[in-house]
Design an enzyme around this catalytic site. Sequence first.
Site, PDB file in Angstrom:
ATOM      1  N   GLU A 175      74.138  35.796  25.783  1.00 27.44           N
ATOM      2  CA  GLU A 175      73.485  35.157  26.981  1.00 27.44           C
ATOM      3  C   GLU A 175      74.451  34.768  28.320  1.00 27.44           C
ATOM      4  OE1 GLU A 175      70.184  35.264  25.288  1.00 27.44           O
ATOM      5  OE2 GLU A 175      70.056  33.797  27.030  1.00 27.44           O
ATOM      6  N   ARG A 184      81.437  56.362  45.606  1.00 32.93           N
ATOM      7  CA  ARG A 184      80.960  57.094  46.427  1.00 32.93           C
ATOM      8  C   ARG A 184      81.363  57.181  47.773  1.00 32.93           C
ATOM      9  NH1 ARG A 184      76.205  56.237  49.376  1.00 32.93           N
ATOM     10  NH2 ARG A 184      75.435  58.444  49.531  1.00 32.93           N
TER      11      ARG A 184
HETATM   12  N1  LIG Z   1      70.932  42.425  37.292  1.00 26.89           N
HETATM   13  C1  LIG Z   1      71.319  42.068  36.091  1.00 26.89           C
HETATM   14  C2  LIG Z   1      72.460  41.522  35.418  1.00 26.89           C
HETATM   15  C3  LIG Z   1      72.214  41.516  34.012  1.00 26.89           C
HETATM   16  C4  LIG Z   1      73.006  40.922  33.182  1.00 26.89           C
HETATM   17  C5  LIG Z   1      74.411  40.983  33.402  1.00 26.89           C
HETATM   18  C6  LIG Z   1      75.394  40.645  32.484  1.00 26.89           C
HETATM   19  C7  LIG Z   1      74.910  40.088  31.339  1.00 26.89           C
HETATM   20  C8  LIG Z   1      75.444  39.101  30.140  1.00 26.89           C
HETATM   21  C9  LIG Z   1      74.457  38.855  29.272  1.00 26.89           C
HETATM   22  N2  LIG Z   1      72.981  39.336  29.631  1.00 26.89           N
HETATM   23  C10 LIG Z   1      72.189  39.408  28.950  1.00 26.89           C
HETATM   24  C11 LIG Z   1      71.430  38.005  29.343  1.00 26.89           C
HETATM   25  C12 LIG Z   1      70.155  37.758  28.789  1.00 26.89           C
HETATM   26  C13 LIG Z   1      69.501  36.623  29.224  1.00 26.89           C
HETATM   27  C14 LIG Z   1      69.977  35.565  30.160  1.00 26.89           C
HETATM   28  C15 LIG Z   1      69.333  34.398  30.763  1.00 26.89           C
HETATM   29  N3  LIG Z   1      69.445  33.393  29.798  1.00 26.89           N
HETATM   30  C16 LIG Z   1      68.516  32.212  30.014  1.00 26.89           C
HETATM   31  C17 LIG Z   1      69.351  31.040  29.651  1.00 26.89           C
HETATM   32  C18 LIG Z   1      70.873  31.430  29.547  1.00 26.89           C
HETATM   33  C19 LIG Z   1      70.912  32.965  29.726  1.00 26.89           C
HETATM   34  C20 LIG Z   1      71.283  36.004  30.809  1.00 26.89           C
HETATM   35  C21 LIG Z   1      71.733  37.230  30.475  1.00 26.89           C
HETATM   36  C22 LIG Z   1      73.703  39.975  31.040  1.00 26.89           C
HETATM   37  C23 LIG Z   1      72.648  40.498  31.692  1.00 26.89           C
HETATM   38  N4  LIG Z   1      70.849  41.788  33.882  1.00 26.89           N
HETATM   39  N5  LIG Z   1      70.227  41.953  35.152  1.00 26.89           N
END
Ligand SMILES: Nc1cc(-c2ccc3ccn(Cc4ccc(CN5CCCC5)cc4)c3c2)n[nH]1
Length: 239
Positions: free
Chosen positions: A112, A154
């Site tokens: 997360e 790029r």
């Molecule tokens: N533009 C864009 C960038 C990303 C991204 C980048 C880095 C990571 C690292 C882990 N995750 C998965 C992930 C899943 C759920 C939540 C939301 N949760 C709600 C409660 C606590 C957190 C956050 C994060 C990433 C996702 N996704 N989209």
Amino acid sequence: MRIDVVTIFPDYLEPLRAALLGRAVDRGLLEVGVHDLRDWTHDVHRAVDDAPYGGGPGMVMKPQIWGAALDEVCPAGARLVVPTPAGRPFTQELAHAYAAEENLVFACGRYEGIDQRVIEDAARRMPVDEVSIGDYVLVGGEAAVLVIAEAVVRLLPGVLGNPVSAEQDSFSDGLLEGPSYTRPEVWRDLAVPDVLRSGNHALVERWRRDQALERTARRRPELLGALPEGSLDAADHAV
Ligand SMILES: Nc1cc(-c2ccc3ccn(Cc4ccc(CN5CCCC5)cc4)c3c2)n[nH]1
């Protein structure tokens, strides 16, 4: 430029060594270092995550391991980029800003995300950007790093065969680019617009601008509102 990436899935970043980016590395325009976060663990399970304080779904990445990794990976003067759904939007403007950096370090979260104190602590000694590549949720930061790295590299001098196209990018004039065509003249009963074969460059330029304006108005009307004052001339307003 040197790019370093810290991740628990180093193999995911192999594309950084392929194609355009790979050639930039071969030609000495870019250095790439990929580091496995687990190399900084010391427990037998090589654990990098733990349950979130305050409850909630999933796991959070532990600060101690990230702190040790970034202490070692980040050179003086580096900018730390942390992909996250909660980040500021990554844009072509930010790509140009990053292309001017000597050292970029990317921290790829999983689960997360990363304990926020890792970002706070790093920000004490280097610029740190939390960036989003779009309003959708990935499983981790690695795909975002591939997107950001491609958009940045790029722009480096000598990387693109035809540098002009970087200036004529979408968004460089604030508009989406219009349609492109090549031979044959007719394909499956679909003809190339006559103006493009007229040889009249002024007419072609006008037509392309009209197409860009129409496409932007149709697909991204908010971009029209964000154009700098005076971007549209009288002929544009005719569209
Ligand atoms: N533009 C864009 C960038 C990303 C991204 C980048 C880095 C990571 C690292 C882990 N995750 C998965 C992930 C899943 C759920 C939540 C939301 N949760 C709600 C409660 C606590 C957190 C956050 C994060 C990433 C996702 N996704 N989209």
